[in-house]
Write an enzyme that holds these catalytic residues in place. Structure first.
Site, PDB file in Angstrom:
ATOM      1  N   GLY A  26      11.710  52.081 -36.564  1.00 46.38           N
ATOM      2  CA  GLY A  26      11.939  51.484 -37.878  1.00 46.38           C
ATOM      3  C   GLY A  26      13.406  51.650 -38.227  1.00 46.38           C
ATOM      4  O   GLY A  26      14.030  52.660 -37.853  1.00 46.38           O
ATOM      5  N   GLU A  47      15.572  52.504 -40.653  1.00 38.40           N
ATOM      6  CA  GLU A  47      16.212  53.711 -41.194  1.00 38.40           C
ATOM      7  C   GLU A  47      15.874  54.952 -40.371  1.00 38.40           C
ATOM      8  O   GLU A  47      16.694  55.871 -40.254  1.00 38.40           O
ATOM      9  CB  GLU A  47      15.789  53.912 -42.653  1.00 38.40           C
ATOM     10  CG  GLU A  47      16.217  52.778 -43.582  1.00 38.40           C
ATOM     11  CD  GLU A  47      15.213  51.626 -43.647  1.00 38.40           C
ATOM     12  OE1 GLU A  47      15.407  50.721 -44.474  1.00 38.40           O
ATOM     13  OE2 GLU A  47      14.232  51.640 -42.865  1.00 38.40           O
ATOM     14  N   ARG A  85       2.010  45.087 -41.325  1.00 35.43           N
ATOM     15  CA  ARG A  85       2.485  46.152 -42.219  1.00 35.43           C
ATOM     16  C   ARG A  85       1.790  46.162 -43.572  1.00 35.43           C
ATOM     17  O   ARG A  85       2.012  47.072 -44.372  1.00 35.43           O
ATOM     18  CB  ARG A  85       3.993  45.999 -42.437  1.00 35.43           C
ATOM     19  CG  ARG A  85       4.777  45.937 -41.155  1.00 35.43           C
ATOM     20  CD  ARG A  85       6.234  45.561 -41.339  1.00 35.43           C
ATOM     21  NE  ARG A  85       7.039  46.645 -41.872  1.00 35.43           N
ATOM     22  CZ  ARG A  85       8.352  46.703 -41.755  1.00 35.43           C
ATOM     23  NH1 ARG A  85       9.019  45.747 -41.129  1.00 35.43           N
ATOM     24  NH2 ARG A  85       9.024  47.704 -42.281  1.00 35.43           N
ATOM     25  N   THR A 133      28.569  43.017 -37.770  1.00 37.44           N
ATOM     26  CA  THR A 133      28.363  42.992 -36.330  1.00 37.44           C
ATOM     27  C   THR A 133      28.394  41.550 -35.843  1.00 37.44           C
ATOM     28  O   THR A 133      27.925  40.638 -36.521  1.00 37.44           O
ATOM     29  CB  THR A 133      27.034  43.657 -35.944  1.00 37.44           C
ATOM     30  OG1 THR A 133      25.954  43.026 -36.636  1.00 37.44           O
ATOM     31  CG2 THR A 133      27.051  45.141 -36.294  1.00 37.44           C
ATOM     32  N   ASP A 166      20.466  49.011 -35.422  1.00 37.18           N
ATOM     33  CA  ASP A 166      20.419  50.235 -36.235  1.00 37.18           C
ATOM     34  C   ASP A 166      21.341  51.306 -35.667  1.00 37.18           C
ATOM     35  O   ASP A 166      21.878  52.135 -36.414  1.00 37.18           O
ATOM     36  CB  ASP A 166      18.988  50.777 -36.300  1.00 37.18           C
ATOM     37  CG  ASP A 166      18.003  49.730 -36.762  1.00 37.18           C
ATOM     38  OD1 ASP A 166      18.292  49.048 -37.763  1.00 37.18           O
ATOM     39  OD2 ASP A 166      16.944  49.577 -36.130  1.00 37.18           O
ATOM     40  N   ASP A 217      12.982  52.060 -29.753  1.00 34.99           N
ATOM     41  CA  ASP A 217      13.788  51.894 -30.956  1.00 34.99           C
ATOM     42  C   ASP A 217      14.938  52.890 -31.046  1.00 34.99           C
ATOM     43  O   ASP A 217      15.993  52.576 -31.584  1.00 34.99           O
ATOM     44  CB  ASP A 217      12.905  52.072 -32.201  1.00 34.99           C
ATOM     45  CG  ASP A 217      12.398  50.753 -32.750  1.00 34.99           C
ATOM     46  OD1 ASP A 217      12.629  50.491 -33.940  1.00 34.99           O
ATOM     47  OD2 ASP A 217      11.769  49.990 -32.005  1.00 34.99           O
TER      48      ASP A 217
END
Length: 340
Positions: free
Chosen positions: A33, A35, A105, A240, A281, A317
């Site tokens: 995920g 964060e 979700r 980015t 991330d 991830d």
């Protein structure tokens, strides 16, 4: 330094190798995920990383918590309750076939959380930085409120705030995103965006750029960064820059705009052969670490881009690159030669 991140930790289910969903009969089970991924990066760099979310008290919720604890993330501020851990299914792209994410979700523990579940004054005790993304408020108005309360508490304590816009069209509309992120970005010090987010969320677009064709006009992003900073008073804007040649081959770089210095710093460009496309991330994690260390804007963007380039070579991830590995790549050694 102590960094707090806030968002949803999900189960990631993915077919083995490069199988399509419709042909797969086995799925890999990991966690991830936006964060949470940032928190893992920061913990790997030796920072005090705290992840805040809400997860069920059952075994799957505990497995999610454990996936962070094993890499040194502080999970003591995670609220326990609810019934579901959110899920996302990831089909890895190959050649000209893009990767595909499907979300499951709805009714997850955090999606049904109450803003009062989170004691931000206690959470931000001793904190230096707060990070969230546009994915979290996309889960519902309750999460917009929770993010706003977190930002207010962070500001009251003098904590720096960063936000990755991370627009997800499968979670909300552009109109919903613009309303919520306009409300939240007034608190943000460092904004992270990409070649699409500024346009999707705020209608700010780089000129002479075709992201589908993989053609980016870097000069156009100076205007995008400046407009974002003028609109919200950001101290820094990172953008980015991904030039997609295929699902496997991308050119990867970034720009960091330092408002006070009126300085636009472009990183070197990395020619990536992608193992795992989930990588943005790790840029945020690298940028936060570098800025908190007091590196110059040029050094910070070089560190962040190198960190993210390495993440694209790692399955899952989470980014497991070390500071030494990132600095080696940022310093120019991208040979990939065997280390003996």
């Amino acid at each position: 330094m102590k960094i707090v991140t806030f968002g949803e930790l999900m189960i990631r289910l993915q077919p083995y190798n490069y199988e399509r969903f419709v042909q797969a009969d086995h799925l890999e089970f990991t966690f991830g995920g936006g964060e949470a991924n940032v928190a893992v990066s920061l913990a790997n760099y030796g920072d005090d990383a705290v992840f805040v979310t809400k997860l069920p008290a059952h075994a799957i919720g505990q497995a999610a918590v454990n996936s962070l604890r094993r890499y040194g993330v502080d999970t003591t501020k995670i609220v326990r309750g609810g019934d579901r851990v959110g899920i996302y299914f990831n089909e890895k792209g190959a050649s000209q076939r893009p990767s595909v994410c499907i979300y499951d979700r709805a009714h997850s523990a955090i999606q049904e959380s109450n803003p009062s579940d989170f004691d931000w004054d206690a959470i931000f005790e001793g904190a230096d930085w707060f990070h969230f993304t546009g994915i979290t408020p996309a889960l519902g108005e309750n999460l917009v409120t929770a993010c706003e309360e977190a930002c207010k508490a962070a500001k009251a304590r003098g904590v720096k705030i960063s936000c990755d816009l991370n627009y997800r069209g499968k979670l909300w509309t552009r109109e919903q995103a613009r309303a919520a992120m306009t409300r939240l970005c007034q608190y943000v010090d460092v904004c992270i965006s990409n070649e699409e987010d500024a346009k999707d969320v705020f209608g700010i677009e780089a000129e002479a750029t075709d992201i589908t064709a993989g053609a980016l006009n870097k000069e156009g992003y100076k205007s995008v960064a400046r407009q974002l900073a003028e609109k919200f008073g950001f101290e820094k804007v990172a953008i980015t820059l991904r030039e997609s040649k295929s699902a496997f081959d991308n050119d990867w770089s970034a720009m960091l705009y330092d408002v006070a210095a009126n300085e636009y710093c472009f990183s070197k460009v990395y020619h990536l052969h992608i193992i795992d496309r989930i990588g943005g991330d790790s840029f945020g994690g690298g940028l936060i670490h570098a800025l908190l260390e007091g590196r110059t804007s040029q050094q910070a963007v070089e560190f962040a881009v190198a960190a993210s380039a390495l993440k694209h070579s790692i399955e899952g991830d989470y980014n497991f690159a070390t500071v030494a590995e990132v600095e080696k790549l940022a310093g120019g050694d991208g040979s990939g030669r065997v280390q003996r």
